[in-house]
Design an enzyme around this catalytic site. Sequence first.
Site, PDB file in Angstrom:
ATOM      1  CB  CYS A   2      -0.866   0.015   1.249  1.00  0.00           C
ATOM      2  SG  CYS A   2      -1.773  -1.497   1.503  1.00  0.00           S
ATOM      3  NE  ARG A  27       4.644   1.279  -2.525  1.00  0.00           N
ATOM      4  CZ  ARG A  27       5.545   0.702  -1.762  1.00  0.00           C
ATOM      5  NH1 ARG A  27       6.813   0.834  -2.030  1.00  0.00           N
ATOM      6  NH2 ARG A  27       5.182  -0.001  -0.721  1.00  0.00           N
ATOM      7  CD1 TRP A  74      -0.546  -6.006  -1.220  1.00  0.00           C
ATOM      8  CD2 TRP A  74      -0.697  -5.879  -3.441  1.00  0.00           C
ATOM      9  NE1 TRP A  74      -0.089  -7.179  -1.743  1.00  0.00           N
ATOM     10  CE2 TRP A  74      -0.175  -7.140  -3.100  1.00  0.00           C
ATOM     11  CE3 TRP A  74      -0.883  -5.571  -4.784  1.00  0.00           C
ATOM     12  CZ2 TRP A  74       0.176  -8.085  -4.046  1.00  0.00           C
ATOM     13  CZ3 TRP A  74      -0.521  -6.516  -5.725  1.00  0.00           C
ATOM     14  CH2 TRP A  74      -0.011  -7.746  -5.356  1.00  0.00           C
ATOM     15  CG  ASN A 100       0.929   1.600   3.831  1.00  0.00           C
ATOM     16  OD1 ASN A 100      -0.218   1.751   3.437  1.00  0.00           O
ATOM     17  ND2 ASN A 100       1.981   2.153   3.240  1.00  0.00           N
ATOM     18  N   GLY A 101       0.285  -2.026   6.477  1.00  0.00           N
ATOM     19  CA  GLY A 101       0.712  -3.050   7.438  1.00  0.00           C
ATOM     20  C   GLY A 101      -0.441  -3.973   7.781  1.00  0.00           C
ATOM     21  CD  GLU A 485      13.358 -20.302  -8.556  1.00  0.00           C
ATOM     22  OE1 GLU A 485      12.752 -20.989  -9.378  1.00  0.00           O
ATOM     23  OE2 GLU A 485      13.246 -19.059  -8.519  1.00  0.00           O
ATOM     24  CE  LYS A 489      14.097 -16.590 -10.771  1.00  0.00           C
ATOM     25  NZ  LYS A 489      12.838 -16.816 -10.078  1.00  0.00           N
ATOM     26  CD  GLU A 492      12.661 -16.028 -14.884  1.00  0.00           C
ATOM     27  OE1 GLU A 492      13.092 -16.189 -13.721  1.00  0.00           O
ATOM     28  OE2 GLU A 492      11.540 -15.572 -15.122  1.00  0.00           O
ATOM     29  CG  HIS A 508      23.664 -41.964 -14.504  1.00  0.00           C
ATOM     30  ND1 HIS A 508      24.042 -43.280 -14.604  1.00  0.00           N
ATOM     31  CD2 HIS A 508      23.511 -41.721 -13.182  1.00  0.00           C
ATOM     32  CE1 HIS A 508      24.096 -43.827 -13.389  1.00  0.00           C
ATOM     33  NE2 HIS A 508      23.775 -42.884 -12.509  1.00  0.00           N
ATOM     34  CE  LYS A 607       6.184 -10.646 -10.967  1.00  0.00           C
ATOM     35  NZ  LYS A 607       7.311 -11.489 -10.519  1.00  0.00           N
TER      36      LYS A 607
END
Length: 612
Positions: A2, A27, A74, A100-101, A485, A489, A492, A508, A607
């Site tokens: 937020c 944001r 948000w 916010n929070g 992962e 990354k 990407e 192998h 995204k």
Amino acid sequence: MCGIVGYTGSREAVEVLIGGLKKLEYRGYDSAGIALQKNGKLIVSKAAGSVADLEKTLEDRFSNTQAGIGHTRWATHGRPTDQNAHPHSSMSGDIVIVHNGIIENHRSLREWLSGEKGYSFRSETDTEVLAHLVEDNYDGDLLEAVRKAVAFVEGSYALVAASSHEPERLVCVRKDSPLIIGIGDNENFIASDIPALLSHTRKTCILEDGEFASVTAEKVDFYNEEGCPLEKEIFEVNWDITAAEKGGYDHFMLKEIMEQPMAVRETLRQRIDVKKRRVDLTELDSLKNELAGLEKIYIVACGTAYHAGLIGKAVIEKLAGIPVEVDVASEFRYRNPIFAANQLAIVISQSGETADTLAALRLARSKGVKVLAITNVVGSTVSREADQVFFTWAGPEIAVASTKAYLTQLVALYLLAIHMGESRGYIKPGLGSELIEGLQNLPGQLKALLSEDNISKIKTYCDHLVTWKNAFFLGRNLDFPVAMEGALKLKEISYIHAEACAAGELKHGPLALIVEGLPVIVLATQKAVLEKVLSNIQEVNARGGAVFAITGEGFEDIDRQVENVFYLPPVNDIIAPILSVVPTQLIAYYTALAGGSSIDKPRNLAKSVTVE
Ligand code: AGP
């Protein structure tokens, strides 16, 4: 996350507030609102959607005012609707607040305020309790009222309040959520982020946890928790707007990597009963019956979220004894999975909009299987269509390459696994509380891990890595999905081809590719297979591969074989994947930086992948 703006001065407040909110749009948010002081009253307008949608609601009566507060929300507690948007007003309308929070004890406060105290609530938010608390404690001095109100509250907050009885004054306070005062000439500003201030002033004061500010056009007074006056330093911001949006970092990806300690704290918040040292997932009560009798779980996701699912499988099987199958969502619906009673599908999606994941969710539900969604976006399609949602509360993730969202998905899966293990009586005695303590240590450990020293060690290796077109990531057991992962990354954002390989599979086939200098990142955090990983390192060393090992304290044997070793803080092997992935994120980031690629928006990627 937020955004907050506040203004008091002689300009047209509505323009300053709307302008400030627009500067915070990057944001991510899903509703917006403002409150202004007008003729001894507070007038409020709120709208789901964008700041532009909010602007359309603002009639003439919102002009000619000189103080007010604004917010972009948000959604966390409650859907993104007009009612849930901030500012929230007290019952009389004399107090408005933006926040916010997360207010952790909002449920008990709501019960008390609506019962004994007789306040009626208009929204589903945790925040609204603050408006009523400030009103309940108001006795002619807004600062005192806010001070008394926050004493009731557990959780995180950046809070700004206004009272119709004190038209030129704003009062604010923070705990675990940023808040900045902008100092002007006969006008002053409040904001959650610097971009909202930059077109007005570069003179700022940063509030610290537990500090309050009373802000009028003429002056700003600071106070500590006890109400004693404080002297604060003025800090001159020299960032341009682009740097300010990224919190001073060069890229959103790096900012989001650095936000991980806070993101993990938010995911854990309210989900651990500290006194009983148990996981508390009352939010999953609607699935109680399904969870009790489960015989099989499908986890379905794409990309990074799929890697989280692989770790989820390992920990759920280990801690709760339930067999888990993990599927890439784009394959799941075409392989005719065998659905039966006593099954649960878990879909994981940061955005909550991924087309393949959504199709898997719909397929499972159409076969009568309940779906639990792990997602970061309240109001997303996945969150609306799932039977139950576990929100990760990582805050908006802007870089295409997912970092903090992934880490919080892992935390969610660990909480779930411990919860299921405990409620089924499967988890070994004592292990649950040991892991809970481990999870609680994570924010501090992540912070330590992101130190300058550690980063410079990584940068040196990346200067070598960037000169190669290929790299390997190796790991065994829980380290293997982390290797996957790490490889994703790197691909990407640096465009270097990277392959993850279960370390035992090296001989192998892939061993044929190991040549002098080839970068090989080895995850070695699992004691049970450490000796075997050391043998794999020897296989690589013998062919001249350039190993970078990520390992735990107490695994110092690696030092004798590897020049580049990154040590994690002491951690239970089961939780190690939450820490060990962070150096791989940094490797991807600094390699891409050295190679000059477009980090936040890599070529060909989006995204949110809303097409099949
Ligand atoms: C992550 O770095 C990737 N950009 C990508 O793999 C992503 O995780 C995947 O597309 C799934 O997205 P979701 O979590 O929003 O469903």
